[in-house]
Design an enzyme around this catalytic site. Sequence first.
Site, short mmCIF file in Angstrom:
data_model
loop_
_atom_site.label_atom_id
_atom_site.label_comp_id
_atom_site.label_asym_id
_atom_site.label_seq_id
_atom_site.Cartn_x
_atom_site.Cartn_y
_atom_site.Cartn_z
N HIS A 99 0.85 -1.20 0.00
CA HIS A 99 0.00 0.00 0.00
C HIS A 99 0.88 1.24 0.00
CE1 HIS A 99 0.64 -1.50 4.09
NE2 HIS A 99 0.71 -0.23 4.46
N HIS A 101 1.08 5.06 1.05
CA HIS A 101 0.48 6.08 1.91
C HIS A 101 0.54 7.45 1.21
CE1 HIS A 101 0.60 3.84 5.88
NE2 HIS A 101 1.51 3.14 5.23
P1 5GP Z 1 1.93 0.03 7.24
O1 5GP Z 1 2.56 0.25 8.58
O2 5GP Z 1 1.70 -1.43 6.95
O3 5GP Z 1 2.65 0.76 6.15
O4 5GP Z 1 0.53 0.75 7.34
C1 5GP Z 1 -0.68 0.10 7.55
C2 5GP Z 1 -1.73 1.18 7.65
O5 5GP Z 1 -3.00 0.58 7.50
C3 5GP Z 1 -1.74 1.92 8.99
O6 5GP Z 1 -1.53 3.29 8.76
C4 5GP Z 1 -3.11 1.62 9.57
O7 5GP Z 1 -3.67 2.70 10.22
C5 5GP Z 1 -3.92 1.21 8.33
N1 5GP Z 1 -4.95 0.22 8.59
C6 5GP Z 1 -4.78 -0.96 9.24
N2 5GP Z 1 -5.95 -1.64 9.28
C7 5GP Z 1 -6.87 -0.86 8.65
C8 5GP Z 1 -8.27 -1.01 8.38
O8 5GP Z 1 -8.91 -2.01 8.73
N3 5GP Z 1 -8.89 -0.02 7.70
C9 5GP Z 1 -8.21 1.10 7.29
N4 5GP Z 1 -8.92 2.03 6.63
N5 5GP Z 1 -6.90 1.29 7.53
C10 5GP Z 1 -6.24 0.32 8.20
#
Ligand code: 5GP
Length: 140
Positions: A99, A101
């Site tokens: 993903h 951001h």
């Molecule tokens: P990572 O640390 O993997 O780059 O970021 C994961 C992101 O996904 C985090 O910013 C977290 O807030 C978001 N996230 C995790 N679970 C969910 C969810 O169920 N729904 C949404 N909308 N965001 C999520």
Amino acid sequence: MADCIFCKIAGGAIPAVKIYEDELVFAFLDIGPINPGHVLVIPREHHESASTIPETTAGRMFRVGARIGIALKRLDAYDAYNLHLADGTAAGQVVMHAHLHVIPRGVNDQFHWNWRQIAYADDAAKTAMAEEIQKHLHLD
Ligand code: 5GP
Ligand code: ZN
């Protein structure tokens, strides 16, 4: 993938606040934003790592992410945005569906990246590092 939360969001099985979707990507509000309006752009297809996303989809993710960033800059609260992608646990990846951001930024938002700058021992160390990376780089 059956057990992936972001596959479920892209497929509509788990609710999320949608910002944009097309045949390749889905964009929605992050549930725990750095600033309000923080968006995640994901490929519809499940990929753990950004490195396996087909080029057309990866390009779409970047384009959509950057255009959402421009939309965020048009809001009164924001002046800029960061694009961020964590690939691997050590890099901070928590959800194992790649993903991008899109993080809106304001001059006074009080958020500071934990950035650092270290120095190479000398020019030979730099050259050796460049050669190591090139030796392991495969674009096919
Ligand atoms: P990572 O640390 O993997 O780059 O970021 C994961 C992101 O996904 C985090 O910013 C977290 O807030 C978001 N996230 C995790 N679970 C969910 C969810 O169920 N729904 C949404 N909308 N965001 C999520
Ligand atoms: Zn997935």
